[in-house]
Structure formats: structure tokens, C-alpha cells
Design a protein around this motif. Structure first.
Motif, PDB file in Angstrom:
ATOM      1  N   LYS A 183     -62.791 -39.721  48.206  1.00 32.40           N
ATOM      2  CA  LYS A 183     -64.105 -39.087  48.241  1.00 32.40           C
ATOM      3  C   LYS A 183     -65.163 -40.096  47.811  1.00 32.40           C
ATOM      4  CE  LYS A 183     -66.856 -35.351  46.204  1.00 32.40           C
ATOM      5  NZ  LYS A 183     -66.890 -34.258  45.208  1.00 32.40           N
ATOM      6  N   GLY A 268     -70.876 -37.470  52.193  1.00 32.43           N
ATOM      7  CA  GLY A 268     -70.997 -36.812  50.900  1.00 32.43           C
ATOM      8  C   GLY A 268     -71.232 -37.716  49.712  1.00 32.43           C
ATOM      9  N   HIS A 270     -73.472 -38.475  47.447  1.00 32.54           N
ATOM     10  CA  HIS A 270     -74.748 -37.858  47.092  1.00 32.54           C
ATOM     11  C   HIS A 270     -75.578 -38.661  46.095  1.00 32.54           C
ATOM     12  CE1 HIS A 270     -73.424 -33.667  48.691  1.00 32.54           C
ATOM     13  NE2 HIS A 270     -73.818 -34.495  49.647  1.00 32.54           N
TER      14      HIS A 270
END
Length: 351
Positions: A183, A268, A270
Motif C-alpha cells: 500500500k 491511494g 494520500h
């Protein structure tokens, strides 16, 4: 540079700290190397998914300080592991992936032919206008109204998303990472010049990310820690407003298809930032080499803050360090530097 990365890999891979990887291959067939730096528990497999902070340089060939700063930051994290508790905590939690040159063809061209070349070396529909701007080649909002369609333009990103080979390779690698469970939690894309920290979105000044307030707060703290390192001021702005100023006024650039927008929205990450390094125009892209270490130190301190923030400390743990510990962390002690240089020179003689 590649020889140095291989040496770092060979010296520290056995400890499970460093792995040299390939992001892909350039238009002219050059490898796009990277260093993955992270400290895994003894019982964790090397391919176990992790949270990733990505730092890239060299999307624009002439911005040499971005390339050197990525490598400096990588080395600073590696050699600070045993004496800086913040660095150890960051590396235990995250994999930091350092990609110094996304555009190796253009970078090589700046050394051999044209020092101020910006784009890649990919052929276009106009044979006399080679190269694509990698930072306007990603798919997110690629077709915005301000997209540049003139191949001779410095900010030409192609006639379709990911036409630029190197941008497509980076995106494919990143997507593969996420599909395998990793991630992306942060992304720093280094450029020069103008001393700015830019937040998404690049494609529009009207659209704002949902976490804009947090993005700006972290950006201000990145600027603060860079300033505390060497006294240089970095301003914070939206990436859509981050055009470089030259003697004729602001340089008009295409806005769509930027790397930070893509990693923020599609993958993603962020906390995604474009950082334009020194200086503010006195030397511009021709920044003297005596800036390499101080600028590298600024990025290292910014990355330490970002890592500490992502750990959930919001910078508080770092702020509570004693002044002597902080000074030690800010001044890398290259205990192995003589050994590294000697070994690198020996290997170069033997090749």
C-alpha cells in the motif's frame, strides 16, 4: 550511480535492509534502478506486503539535484539506522523505495549532448521534436483542457496516456505492488527549481483533494524541517500554481497527467507531494555541486518528518528528542564512507 547502488545493495542486503530492484526499462533500453530500504522482522518474508513510501527524481533530465538528493536520502536512512531511533522506527514500519532517475535516457543525454534537455528521448510524430514530458504522461486527468498537444513543447506528454514508456513502466510497477498487497502511503517527487512544496491537484486549481487541510499542514511541516536543516525557505502551494518563473514571466506548462495526481488518486498515496528543490533562480537548473549535501540533508529531514507523521506521531516524538540527539541525527556520520569509496574505486578499476 548504478555502480554505487549495486555496491550499497551488496553491502547491506545481507542484513535484510537494502534490495536493489528494477522499476522497468526506458525507451532506449536502459534499466530504471531503485533501492528498496526497509527493516523487516526476522520471521517476515522478503516479499511480504508492506506500506510503501516512494521517492522519485529525474523525471526531467536536467534536474540533476533531484537525482542526487534521492540517493543522498537513501544513504542517510541506511547509515542512520543504528543511531537514530526515528529512522529505525520508520524502516521497521515502511519500505522506502528510492528511484533516482525515472528518465535515464534523457539524463544520459544531459551529460553527453545537451545539459538543459528536459524530456525523455522517445520518438514522436515529429521526427525533429523528440521526447515526452514524463510528468504529463500519467493517466489521471490526462485529457484536461490545458493538456499540451504540441510535440515540440517542453511539456508535451504524448497523444494518449502513458505513451511515454518510462511513465508507463513506473505505473505498471506500482500497480503490481498494490496487486500483491503493498500500500502506497506517501509519495515525494523531486524536481528543481524554485524551492516549493506542491500539493495535488496539478490538473486543476478548482478541484481539491478531500484531505487538503491535512496535506497542507504536513507540507508546511515539511518546509519547516527543511528550513531548520540549513535555513532555506520553501513555500507551499497547489501544484496547479507551481509553474517556474523565468525572466519572461511564468512558464506555461500543461497541467494534466502529473505523477503526484496519479499516485494520490489512483494508488491511494494520500500524502503526495512534488518538491521543487534549490534554488530560486540564481543558478536554476545549473545548481553548483556544493549544494548537493545541504539539499540532500533537507530532503532527509523532510522524509524523517513525513515518516514520523505516518507512524502516527504527528512529529511529536521527533520534537521531544534532546537537542544533542537531534544534532547527531542531522549530521550524518559516514562511518563506512571510506570503506564504501575504496571498494567502489576497486570495482571500477576491475571493470
Amino acid at each position: 550511480m548504478v555502480a554505487w547502488m549495486r555496491l550499497i545493495d551488496s553491502l547491506f542486503r545481507g542484513r535484510g535492509l537494502v534490495q536493489m530492484i528494477s522499476i522497468g526499462t526506458s525507451y532506449e533500453g536502459r534499466d530504471i534502478p531503485a533501492l528498496r530500504v526497509g527493516l523487516r522482522p526476522d520471521d517476515e518474508a522478503s516479499d511480504h506486503p508492506r506500506e510503501v513510501v516512494l521517492i522519485t527524481g529525474g523525471l526531467h533530465a536536467r534536474e540533476w539535484i533531484a537525482t542526487s538528493s534521492v540517493n543522498y536520502a537513501a544513504w542517510s536512512f541506511i547509515q542512520s539506522l543504528d543511531k537514530d531511533p526515528i529512522v529505525k522506527s520508520i524502516l521497521e514500519r515502511f519500505d522506502l523505495v528510492f528511484v533516482p532517475v525515472i528518465n535515464p535516457d534523457g539524463y544520459e543525454y544531459t551529460w553527453e549532448v545537451d545539459r538543459l534537455w528536459r524530456k525523455s528521448r522517445q520518438r514522436t510524430k515529429m521526427s525533429y521534436c523528440q521526447g515526452l514530458d514524463l510528468d504529463h504522461s500519467f493517466s489521471y486527468q490526462w485529457g484536461s483542457s490545458d493538456h499540451q498537444t504540441e510535440p515540440c513543447s517542453e511539456s508535451y506528454g504524448g497523444d494518449e496516456p502513458f505513451q511515454a514508456v518510462e511513465a508507463a513502466q513506473l505505473a505498471a510497477w506500482a500497480k503490481n505492488e498494490t496487486e500483491n498487497g503493498s500500500k502506497f502511503v506517501g509519495y515525494l517527487d523531486l524536481h528543481s527549481y524554485s524551492q516549493q512544496i506542491l500539493v495535488p491537484y496539478s490538473y486543476s486549481c478548482q478541484a481539491e483533494p478531500p484531505n487538503m487541510e491535512n496535506l497542507q499542514e504536513v507540507a508546511m511541516n515539511l518546509a519547516k524541517h527543511m528550513r531548520l536543516s540549513n535555513g532555506e525557505f520553501y513555500t507551499v502551494a497547489s501544484a496547479c500554481e507551481g509553474a517556474i518563473a523565468n525572466s519572461a514571466g511564468p512558464l506555461a506548462e500543461a497541467r494534466g497527467g502529473s505523477a503526484i495526481d496519479y499516485f494520490y488518486h489512483e494508488l491511494g498515496a494520500h500524502y503526495s507531494y512534488q518538491i521543487k528543490l534549490r534554488d530560486t533562480g540564481s543558478y536554476g537548473f545549473l545548481l553548483p555541486s556544493d549544494n548537493i549535501i545541504p539539499v540532500g540533508e533537507e530532503i532527509f529531514q523532510a522524509m524523517k518528518y513525513l515518516g514520523d507523521f505516518l507512524l502516527g506521531n504527528n512529529g511529536h516524538e521527533w520534537a521531544q528528542e534532546s537537542s544533542s540527539e537531534e544534532q547527531a541525527a542531522q549530521e550524518p556520520i559516514f562511518e563506512d564512507s571510506d570503506e564504501v569509496v575504496t571498494e567502489l574505486r576497486r570495482r571500477r578499476r576491475n571493470t
